[in-house]
Design a protein around this motif. Structure first.
Motif, PDB file in Angstrom:
ATOM      1  N   ASP A   1       0.841  -1.191   0.000  1.00 14.89           N
ATOM      2  CA  ASP A   1       0.000   0.000   0.000  1.00 14.89           C
ATOM      3  C   ASP A   1       0.880   1.246   0.000  1.00 14.89           C
ATOM      4  N   PRO A   2       0.675   2.168  -0.944  1.00 13.68           N
ATOM      5  CA  PRO A   2       1.514   3.370  -1.022  1.00 13.68           C
ATOM      6  C   PRO A   2       1.484   4.201   0.266  1.00 13.68           C
ATOM      7  N   GLU A   3       0.350   4.278   0.929  1.00 15.35           N
ATOM      8  CA  GLU A   3       0.243   5.045   2.181  1.00 15.35           C
ATOM      9  C   GLU A   3       1.117   4.430   3.271  1.00 15.35           C
ATOM     10  N   THR A   4       1.157   3.105   3.340  1.00 16.61           N
ATOM     11  CA  THR A   4       1.993   2.422   4.320  1.00 16.61           C
ATOM     12  C   THR A   4       3.464   2.693   4.040  1.00 16.61           C
ATOM     13  N   VAL A   5       3.837   2.623   2.776  1.00 18.64           N
ATOM     14  CA  VAL A   5       5.225   2.893   2.394  1.00 18.64           C
ATOM     15  C   VAL A   5       5.597   4.331   2.743  1.00 18.64           C
ATOM     16  N   ALA A   6       4.703   5.282   2.469  1.00 19.54           N
ATOM     17  CA  ALA A   6       4.962   6.693   2.767  1.00 19.54           C
ATOM     18  C   ALA A   6       5.142   6.901   4.267  1.00 19.54           C
ATOM     19  N   GLN A   7       4.305   6.282   5.078  1.00 18.58           N
ATOM     20  CA  GLN A   7       4.419   6.424   6.530  1.00 18.58           C
ATOM     21  C   GLN A   7       5.726   5.823   7.046  1.00 18.58           C
ATOM     22  N   GLU A   8       6.136   4.695   6.483  1.00 17.99           N
ATOM     23  CA  GLU A   8       7.403   4.085   6.887  1.00 17.99           C
ATOM     24  C   GLU A   8       8.576   5.000   6.539  1.00 17.99           C
ATOM     25  N   LEU A   9       8.536   5.594   5.352  1.00 14.21           N
ATOM     26  CA  LEU A   9       9.607   6.513   4.952  1.00 14.21           C
ATOM     27  C   LEU A   9       9.658   7.736   5.862  1.00 14.21           C
ATOM     28  N   LEU A  10       8.495   8.263   6.231  1.00 19.91           N
ATOM     29  CA  LEU A  10       8.470   9.424   7.112  1.00 19.91           C
ATOM     30  C   LEU A  10       8.990   9.091   8.505  1.00 19.91           C
ATOM     31  N   ARG A  11       8.727   7.881   8.977  1.00 21.13           N
ATOM     32  CA  ARG A  11       9.273   7.474  10.275  1.00 21.13           C
ATOM     33  C   ARG A  11      10.790   7.390  10.208  1.00 21.13           C
ATOM     34  N   GLU A  12      11.313   6.861   9.105  1.00 19.54           N
ATOM     35  CA  GLU A  12      12.764   6.722   8.945  1.00 19.54           C
ATOM     36  C   GLU A  12      13.435   8.056   8.632  1.00 19.54           C
TER      37      GLU A  12
END
Length: 50
Positions: A9-20
């Motif tokens: 899911d693109p939203e999940t990937v975006a949230q993971e990137l923002l956390r990192e």
């Protein structure tokens, strides 16, 4: 890239990137000092919008 990674899911990937990389969420300030005259290309762009 594995089959599972390509269907994330693109939203999940975006949230993971923002956390990192929380710096990705910050909008950079381009011109802090508004007393600096605009560059010629900015004046041309502004004239096109009027």
């Amino acid at each position: 890239m594995t089959e599972q990674q390509s269907h994330r899911d693109p939203e999940t990937v975006a949230q993971e990137l923002l956390r990192e990389h929380p710096e990705f969420d910050e909008v950079p300030v381009i011109e802090i000092d508004e007393t600096v005259p605009p560059r010629p290309e900015e004046e041309i762009a502004d004239a096109g919008r009027e």
